[in-house]
Design a protein around this motif. Structure first.
Motif, PDB file in Angstrom:
ATOM      1  N   PRO A  85       0.845  -1.204   0.000  1.00 65.03           N
ATOM      2  CA  PRO A  85       0.000   0.000   0.000  1.00 65.03           C
ATOM      3  C   PRO A  85       0.877   1.248   0.000  1.00 65.03           C
ATOM      4  CG  PRO A  85       0.135  -0.908   2.216  1.00 65.03           C
ATOM      5  CD  PRO A  85       0.846  -1.885   1.317  1.00 65.03           C
ATOM      6  N   SER A  86       0.405   2.295  -0.641  1.00 62.88           N
ATOM      7  CA  SER A  86       1.142   3.551  -0.581  1.00 62.88           C
ATOM      8  C   SER A  86       1.003   4.146   0.816  1.00 62.88           C
ATOM      9  CB  SER A  86       0.606   4.536  -1.622  1.00 62.88           C
ATOM     10  OG  SER A  86      -0.740   4.882  -1.314  1.00 62.88           O
ATOM     11  N   SER A  88       0.063   6.953   1.795  1.00 63.99           N
ATOM     12  CA  SER A  88      -1.167   7.727   1.951  1.00 63.99           C
ATOM     13  C   SER A  88      -2.419   6.902   1.679  1.00 63.99           C
ATOM     14  CB  SER A  88      -1.144   8.934   1.003  1.00 63.99           C
ATOM     15  OG  SER A  88      -1.033   8.498  -0.346  1.00 63.99           O
ATOM     16  N   ALA A  89      -2.236   5.613   1.338  1.00 66.72           N
ATOM     17  CA  ALA A  89      -3.348   4.692   1.048  1.00 66.72           C
ATOM     18  C   ALA A  89      -4.222   5.156  -0.115  1.00 66.72           C
ATOM     19  CB  ALA A  89      -4.205   4.475   2.298  1.00 66.72           C
ATOM     20  N   ASP A  90      -3.612   5.933  -1.041  1.00 64.40           N
ATOM     21  CA  ASP A  90      -4.371   6.354  -2.221  1.00 64.40           C
ATOM     22  C   ASP A  90      -4.229   5.363  -3.365  1.00 64.40           C
ATOM     23  OD1 ASP A  90      -1.700   6.844  -2.798  1.00 64.40           O
ATOM     24  OD2 ASP A  90      -2.125   8.658  -3.964  1.00 64.40           O
ATOM     25  N   SER A 104       2.677   6.182  -6.703  1.00 61.54           N
ATOM     26  CA  SER A 104       1.735   5.088  -6.473  1.00 61.54           C
ATOM     27  C   SER A 104       0.858   4.857  -7.699  1.00 61.54           C
ATOM     28  CB  SER A 104       0.855   5.380  -5.245  1.00 61.54           C
ATOM     29  OG  SER A 104       0.129   6.582  -5.420  1.00 61.54           O
ATOM     30  N   ASN A 126      -3.243  -4.803   4.131  1.00 57.88           N
ATOM     31  CA  ASN A 126      -4.377  -3.883   4.302  1.00 57.88           C
ATOM     32  C   ASN A 126      -4.902  -3.342   2.971  1.00 57.88           C
ATOM     33  OD1 ASN A 126      -4.719  -3.674   7.298  1.00 57.88           O
ATOM     34  ND2 ASN A 126      -2.577  -3.030   7.171  1.00 57.88           N
ATOM     35  N   ARG A 129      -8.271  -1.349   2.615  1.00 61.17           N
ATOM     36  CA  ARG A 129      -8.391   0.096   2.841  1.00 61.17           C
ATOM     37  C   ARG A 129      -8.374   0.875   1.535  1.00 61.17           C
ATOM     38  NH1 ARG A 129      -4.115   0.944   7.886  1.00 61.17           N
ATOM     39  NH2 ARG A 129      -5.181  -0.435   9.380  1.00 61.17           N
ATOM     40  N   ILE A 130      -7.726   0.301   0.534  1.00 66.22           N
ATOM     41  CA  ILE A 130      -7.672   0.943  -0.783  1.00 66.22           C
ATOM     42  C   ILE A 130      -8.863   0.502  -1.630  1.00 66.22           C
ATOM     43  CG2 ILE A 130      -6.321   1.163  -2.909  1.00 66.22           C
ATOM     44  CD1 ILE A 130      -3.825   0.538  -1.123  1.00 66.22           C
ATOM     45  N   ASP A 147      -7.350  -7.463   5.258  1.00 68.53           N
ATOM     46  CA  ASP A 147      -7.559  -6.333   6.164  1.00 68.53           C
ATOM     47  C   ASP A 147      -6.547  -6.367   7.308  1.00 68.53           C
ATOM     48  OD1 ASP A 147      -8.512  -8.362   7.782  1.00 68.53           O
ATOM     49  OD2 ASP A 147     -10.602  -7.712   7.738  1.00 68.53           O
ATOM     50  N   ASP A 149      -1.933  -6.703   8.112  1.00 70.00           N
ATOM     51  CA  ASP A 149      -0.577  -6.762   7.568  1.00 70.00           C
ATOM     52  C   ASP A 149      -0.229  -8.222   7.291  1.00 70.00           C
ATOM     53  OD1 ASP A 149       0.008  -4.055   7.608  1.00 70.00           O
ATOM     54  OD2 ASP A 149       0.751  -4.114   9.673  1.00 70.00           O
TER      55      ASP A 149
END
Length: 226
Positions: A85-86, A88-90, A104, A126, A129-130, A147, A149
């Motif tokens: 995941p990035s 910032s989770a973007d 990303s 995770n 989250r994205i 969901d 690690d």
């Protein structure tokens, strides 16, 4: 005559395996870090894809998804993604180009006009989250990820073999499954089978793998559950 039949059968087999136009995309993050599991497992995963999927190791971010799509080929509709995941989770993290702070794979990077993805299986910490966000669900209406690690121990060749076999099962699940539920069931089954093997082994190192597999198994989720 026999050789001709064998050639015909091979074409049928290859066409069947590639019928879902499956892409296996491996995206390391800070590839110089030897502990990156995407780097550690990349050769194993790419070897298992031969004949059943297209695989790409992508250490840097192209401007757009279309740049990695071979000219004249059908667009990939199923994707298996091994990435991170990035921050910032973007989206999904990629090694930044020189001068960049962060890079990303965002929805804008994936979006291709007049093309729809059927499924993404994201082996990403995770990843829910994205992919659970509205804009991502419009891009990937069917997704499977985690969901939690994903913890791995990949110091020895046997460590990498254990996780490589799970990764191969994940790729196969995306290649042969006709529904989201069947793909998720096959992925869960691959963890359960590996855990049964580790319980029989019973070494201290295998107990560590067992705990890691158990956590990953319990963290598997999909858009059906959101």
């Amino acid at each position: 005559m026999i050789k001709k039949i064998q050639r015909i059968m091979q074409r049928i087999f290859t066409g069947h395996q590639n019928g879902k136009a499956l892409l296996v995309l491996l995206v390391p993050y800070r590839r110089d870090t030897s502990s990156d599991p995407v780097v550690a497992l990349s050769s194993i995963i790419r070897n298992c894809c031969r004949g059943s999927a297209d695989s790409i190791f992508m250490p840097k971010r192209p401007d757009h998804f279309s740049e990695i799509q071979p000219t004249g080929r059908r667009l990939w509709r199923h994707v298996v993604l091994f990435a991170h995941p990035s921050p910032s989770a973007d989206g999904f993290a990629v090694n930044p180009q020189e001068g960049e702070q962060q890079s990303s794979l965002t929805t804008e990077w994936w979006y291709t006009q007049n093309h729809k993805f059927d499924l993404i299986v994201a082996h990403v910490c995770n990843g829910q989250r994205i992919l659970g966000r509205t804009e991502w669900q419009q891009l990937f209406p069917n997704w499977i990820s985690y969901d939690v690690d994903i913890h791995t121990l990949l110091m020895t060749s046997r460590d990498r073999k254990l996780w490589g076999e799970v990764a191969e099962s994940i790729v196969n699940a995306a290649a042969i499954s006709n529904t989201l539920k069947s793909a998720k069931d096959r992925i869960r089954s691959s963890y359960l089978l590996k855990m049964a093997y580790l319980r029989d082994s019973g070494t201290k190192r295998d107990l560590i793998h067992l705990l890691h597999f158990q956590k990953a198994l319990e963290g598997i989720t999909s858009n059906e559950e959101n």
